[in-house]
Write an enzyme that holds these catalytic residues in place. Structure first.
Site, PDB file in Angstrom:
ATOM      1  CG  ASP A  46      17.540  27.483  72.308  1.00  0.00           C
ATOM      2  OD1 ASP A  46      17.457  27.153  71.108  1.00  0.00           O
ATOM      3  OD2 ASP A  46      18.429  28.268  72.723  1.00  0.00           O
ATOM      4  CB  SER A  47      13.831  26.002  68.119  1.00  0.00           C
ATOM      5  OG  SER A  47      13.995  24.597  68.280  1.00  0.00           O
ATOM      6  CG  ASP A  85      19.642  23.921  72.011  1.00  0.00           C
ATOM      7  OD1 ASP A  85      20.801  23.600  71.701  1.00  0.00           O
ATOM      8  OD2 ASP A  85      18.796  24.297  71.180  1.00  0.00           O
ATOM      9  CE  LYS A 115      21.961  22.692  69.418  1.00  0.00           C
ATOM     10  NZ  LYS A 115      21.972  24.191  69.339  1.00  0.00           N
ATOM     11  CD  GLU A 117      22.880  29.630  70.259  1.00  0.00           C
ATOM     12  OE1 GLU A 117      21.751  29.246  69.903  1.00  0.00           O
ATOM     13  OE2 GLU A 117      23.165  30.855  70.381  1.00  0.00           O
ATOM     14  CD  GLU A 184      20.859  28.192  63.021  1.00  0.00           C
ATOM     15  OE1 GLU A 184      19.745  28.706  62.771  1.00  0.00           O
ATOM     16  OE2 GLU A 184      21.176  27.767  64.151  1.00  0.00           O
TER      17      GLU A 184
END
Length: 280
Positions: A46-47, A85, A115, A117, A184
């Site tokens: 999602d960057s 993501d 993925k 978080e 991270e």
């Protein structure tokens, strides 16, 4: 170089072995290059909200955008495992919504895994997605989607208590069924400890050399993102400089009529041109 498609068991079997290489990609040409380099996992991160779409953070990215970019990446990948993501808001409102959105990423985007978080607080959601038959990669430490609540883009786990929480997060995600976990922006000694404490691979980004693999954003690696460069990034190239030079040369040649030259133009028989001029 392994030619067969990388699978989830392949990733699990790399624990304590040759470190895994992970790289982001957001479209077909970059995905082809990353895959051709033999990278093990291609992450549709999602960057993309920041490095492709120009947002100040990752929060604005939508499910439709993630699926759109995943489709393009999958078309360019033959070998690597493709992980996408789950964007902010797609998995933290309810477990049914999380399962539905993870399903969309695999069914519509054709990714191999998702993925998301979060640690202990997301373990139940992760377990439900895994039970639905969808492989999940975890992500703890600095979690960009919730960076505001963490005090910004800062190193996490520097105190003993905070480090203990990250260890518990990793253990909870392992128990929930994650096949690997991204660590991270955490201290290298803590990442080493977490890597030894769990039986699934850890993928570091700003977590030192002791993880089972490493991941970077492709735009950081090649010098295409100009807003900031995190400390943990190594720029292996600066292709923005030759691109800028090429654009400047193009502009100059267009204005001077040096481009297009004869080599870049199509011809027409002179007699056909004469006939054309006689038609009006």
């Amino acid at each position: 170089m392994q030619q067969k498609k990388v699978t989830i068991p392949d990733i699990r079997n790399r624990k304590n072995g040759i470190p895994l290489s992970v790289m982001t990609a957001y479209d077909y040409p970059w995905a082809k290059m990353v895959d051709a380099a033999g990278i093990d996992i291609v992450l549709v991160g999602d960057s993309l909200g920041m490095v492709v779409l120009g947002h100040p953070d990752t929060v604005s990215v939508t499910m439709d955008e993630m699926i759109h970019h995943t489709k393009a990446v999958v078309r360019g990948v033959e070998r690597a495992l493709v992980v996408t993501d789950m964007p902010f808001g797609s998995y933290n409102s309810s477990i049914p919504a999380a399962i539905n959105n993870a399903t969309r990423i695999l069914k519509e985007g054709h990714a191999d895994a998702v993925k998301l978080e979060g640690g202990v607080s997301m373990a139940e959601t992760v377990a439900a997605i895994v039970r639905a038959g969808i492989p999940v990669q975890g992500h703890i430490g600095l979690t960009p989607q919730t960076a505001t609540s963490l005090g910004g883009f800062k190193v996490q786990g520097k105190s003993a208590q905070a480090a203990k929480q990250l260890i518990e997060d990793a253990q909870a995600l392992e128990e929930a069924g994650c096949f690997s976990i991204v660590l991270e922006a955490i201290p290298a000694p803590l990442a080493d400890h977490i890597t030894r404490e769990i039986t699934i691979p850890t993928i570091g980004i700003g977590a030192g050399p002791g993880c089972d693999g490493q991941v970077l954003v492709i735009h950081d690696l090649v010098g295409l993102y100009d807003r900031f460069t995190p400390k943990f990034v190594k720029q292996y190239a600066k292709i923005n400089e030759p691109i800028a030079a090429a654009l400047a040369q193009y502009k100059a040649e267009v204005e001077s009529r040096a481009f297009p030259a004869e080599a870049h133009s199509f011809t027409m028989k002179s007699e056909e041109m004469d006939k054309l001029l006689q038609l009006y």
